[in-house]
Design a protein around this motif. Structure first.
Motif, PDB file in Angstrom:
ATOM      1  N   ALA A  30       0.851  -1.185   0.000  1.00 24.00           N
ATOM      2  CA  ALA A  30       0.000   0.000   0.000  1.00 24.00           C
ATOM      3  C   ALA A  30       0.891   1.241   0.000  1.00 24.00           C
ATOM      4  O   ALA A  30       1.991   1.224   0.563  1.00 24.00           O
ATOM      5  CB  ALA A  30      -0.891  -0.001   1.232  1.00 24.00           C
ATOM      6  N   ASP A  31       0.415   2.312  -0.593  1.00 24.45           N
ATOM      7  CA  ASP A  31       1.195   3.551  -0.646  1.00 24.45           C
ATOM      8  C   ASP A  31       1.530   4.068   0.753  1.00 24.45           C
ATOM      9  O   ASP A  31       2.567   4.681   0.960  1.00 24.45           O
ATOM     10  CB  ASP A  31       0.428   4.616  -1.418  1.00 24.45           C
ATOM     11  N   SER A  32       0.653   3.805   1.703  1.00 22.00           N
ATOM     12  CA  SER A  32       0.835   4.329   3.055  1.00 22.00           C
ATOM     13  C   SER A  32       2.049   3.735   3.769  1.00 22.00           C
ATOM     14  O   SER A  32       2.547   4.324   4.735  1.00 22.00           O
ATOM     15  CB  SER A  32      -0.422   4.079   3.894  1.00 22.00           C
ATOM     16  N   VAL A  33       2.529   2.577   3.304  1.00 20.14           N
ATOM     17  CA  VAL A  33       3.651   1.923   3.982  1.00 20.14           C
ATOM     18  C   VAL A  33       4.830   1.665   3.059  1.00 20.14           C
ATOM     19  O   VAL A  33       5.882   1.187   3.514  1.00 20.14           O
ATOM     20  CB  VAL A  33       3.201   0.604   4.651  1.00 20.14           C
ATOM     21  N   LYS A  34       4.683   1.963   1.779  1.00 17.93           N
ATOM     22  CA  LYS A  34       5.747   1.690   0.815  1.00 17.93           C
ATOM     23  C   LYS A  34       7.013   2.451   1.209  1.00 17.93           C
ATOM     24  O   LYS A  34       6.974   3.638   1.503  1.00 17.93           O
ATOM     25  CB  LYS A  34       5.282   2.097  -0.579  1.00 17.93           C
ATOM     26  N   GLY A  35       8.136   1.743   1.230  1.00 14.46           N
ATOM     27  CA  GLY A  35       9.402   2.356   1.611  1.00 14.46           C
ATOM     28  C   GLY A  35       9.701   2.287   3.103  1.00 14.46           C
ATOM     29  O   GLY A  35      10.840   2.543   3.518  1.00 14.46           O
ATOM     30  N   ARG A  36       8.692   1.952   3.912  1.00 12.25           N
ATOM     31  CA  ARG A  36       8.888   1.844   5.363  1.00 12.25           C
ATOM     32  C   ARG A  36       8.691   0.417   5.863  1.00 12.25           C
ATOM     33  O   ARG A  36       9.331   0.004   6.823  1.00 12.25           O
ATOM     34  CB  ARG A  36       7.926   2.768   6.110  1.00 12.25           C
ATOM     35  N   PHE A  37       7.783  -0.317   5.259  1.00 18.27           N
ATOM     36  CA  PHE A  37       7.479  -1.694   5.670  1.00 18.27           C
ATOM     37  C   PHE A  37       7.997  -2.663   4.614  1.00 18.27           C
ATOM     38  O   PHE A  37       7.959  -2.366   3.415  1.00 18.27           O
ATOM     39  CB  PHE A  37       5.979  -1.893   5.826  1.00 18.27           C
ATOM     40  N   THR A  38       8.434  -3.842   5.077  1.00 18.41           N
ATOM     41  CA  THR A  38       8.930  -4.868   4.173  1.00 18.41           C
ATOM     42  C   THR A  38       8.333  -6.217   4.555  1.00 18.41           C
ATOM     43  O   THR A  38       8.473  -6.658   5.700  1.00 18.41           O
ATOM     44  CB  THR A  38      10.459  -4.971   4.225  1.00 18.41           C
ATOM     45  N   ILE A  39       7.662  -6.847   3.588  1.00 13.32           N
ATOM     46  CA  ILE A  39       7.118  -8.185   3.811  1.00 13.32           C
ATOM     47  C   ILE A  39       8.139  -9.206   3.326  1.00 13.32           C
ATOM     48  O   ILE A  39       8.810  -9.008   2.307  1.00 13.32           O
ATOM     49  CB  ILE A  39       5.765  -8.368   3.095  1.00 13.32           C
ATOM     50  N   SER A  40       8.267 -10.309   4.069  1.00 17.39           N
ATOM     51  CA  SER A  40       9.184 -11.372   3.679  1.00 17.39           C
ATOM     52  C   SER A  40       8.652 -12.690   4.230  1.00 17.39           C
ATOM     53  O   SER A  40       7.653 -12.712   4.960  1.00 17.39           O
ATOM     54  CB  SER A  40      10.593 -11.096   4.202  1.00 17.39           C
ATOM     55  N   GLN A  41       9.329 -13.781   3.897  1.00 19.18           N
ATOM     56  CA  GLN A  41       8.862 -15.084   4.370  1.00 19.18           C
ATOM     57  C   GLN A  41      10.034 -16.044   4.469  1.00 19.18           C
ATOM     58  O   GLN A  41      11.061 -15.884   3.822  1.00 19.18           O
ATOM     59  CB  GLN A  41       7.821 -15.658   3.416  1.00 19.18           C
ATOM     60  N   GLU A  42       9.849 -17.035   5.318  1.00 24.66           N
ATOM     61  CA  GLU A  42      10.715 -18.210   5.357  1.00 24.66           C
ATOM     62  C   GLU A  42       9.800 -19.388   5.039  1.00 24.66           C
ATOM     63  O   GLU A  42       9.067 -19.869   5.909  1.00 24.66           O
ATOM     64  CB  GLU A  42      11.367 -18.367   6.721  1.00 24.66           C
TER      65      GLU A  42
END
Length: 135
Positions: A61-73
């Motif tokens: 979402a634009d509201s979190v782009k550049g600040r939040f990062t999604i990842s997975q194991e």
């Protein structure tokens, strides 16, 4: 039975960081989307980020782009949300969710799966973890 369990929420000051985790168990399909969402009091649930299970194509979402990062194991059936530069307006209950209804197949030579960032496309939810950011 699909089970999702979030952890990692807490209270931080503005500018701080938190990392949320979500363990996913029991989803019957091998191809599905994993996503993070939040809901503040009196507001609608907001989709924040998503990624195909085992995939790499993220959406934010634009509201979190550049600040939040999604990842997975993938082998641990765990996804994460790294949240940096937190702001007071990020205060909310944070949820993880999974569903194959959010999964799309990209056509053309690039191919591969991607997820739609749509709250309505996710039907399997965790109970949530609270994030509070003070100014």
């Amino acid at each position: 039975l699909v089970q999702l369990e979030e952890s990692g929420g807490g209270s931080v000051q503005a500018g701080g960081s938190l990392k949320l985790s979500c363990v996913v168990n029991g989803y019957p399909n091998s191809h599905y989307c994993m996503g993070w969402f939040r809901q503040a009091p009196g507001k609608e649930r907001e989709a924040l980020a998503a990624i195909p299970a085992g995939g790499v194509r993220t959406v934010y979402a634009d509201s979190v782009k550049g600040r939040f990062t999604i990842s997975q194991e993938w082998l641990k059936k765990t996804m994460y949300l790294q949240m940096d530069n937190l702001k007071p307006e990020d205060t909310a209950m944070y949820y993880c969710a999974v569903d194959d209804a959010a999964l799309r197949l990209r056509g053309g030579v690039s191919g591969g799966y991607y997820c739609v960032l749509d709250t309505q496309a996710f039907g399997n939810w965790g109970r949530g973890t609270q994030v509070t950011v003070s100014s």
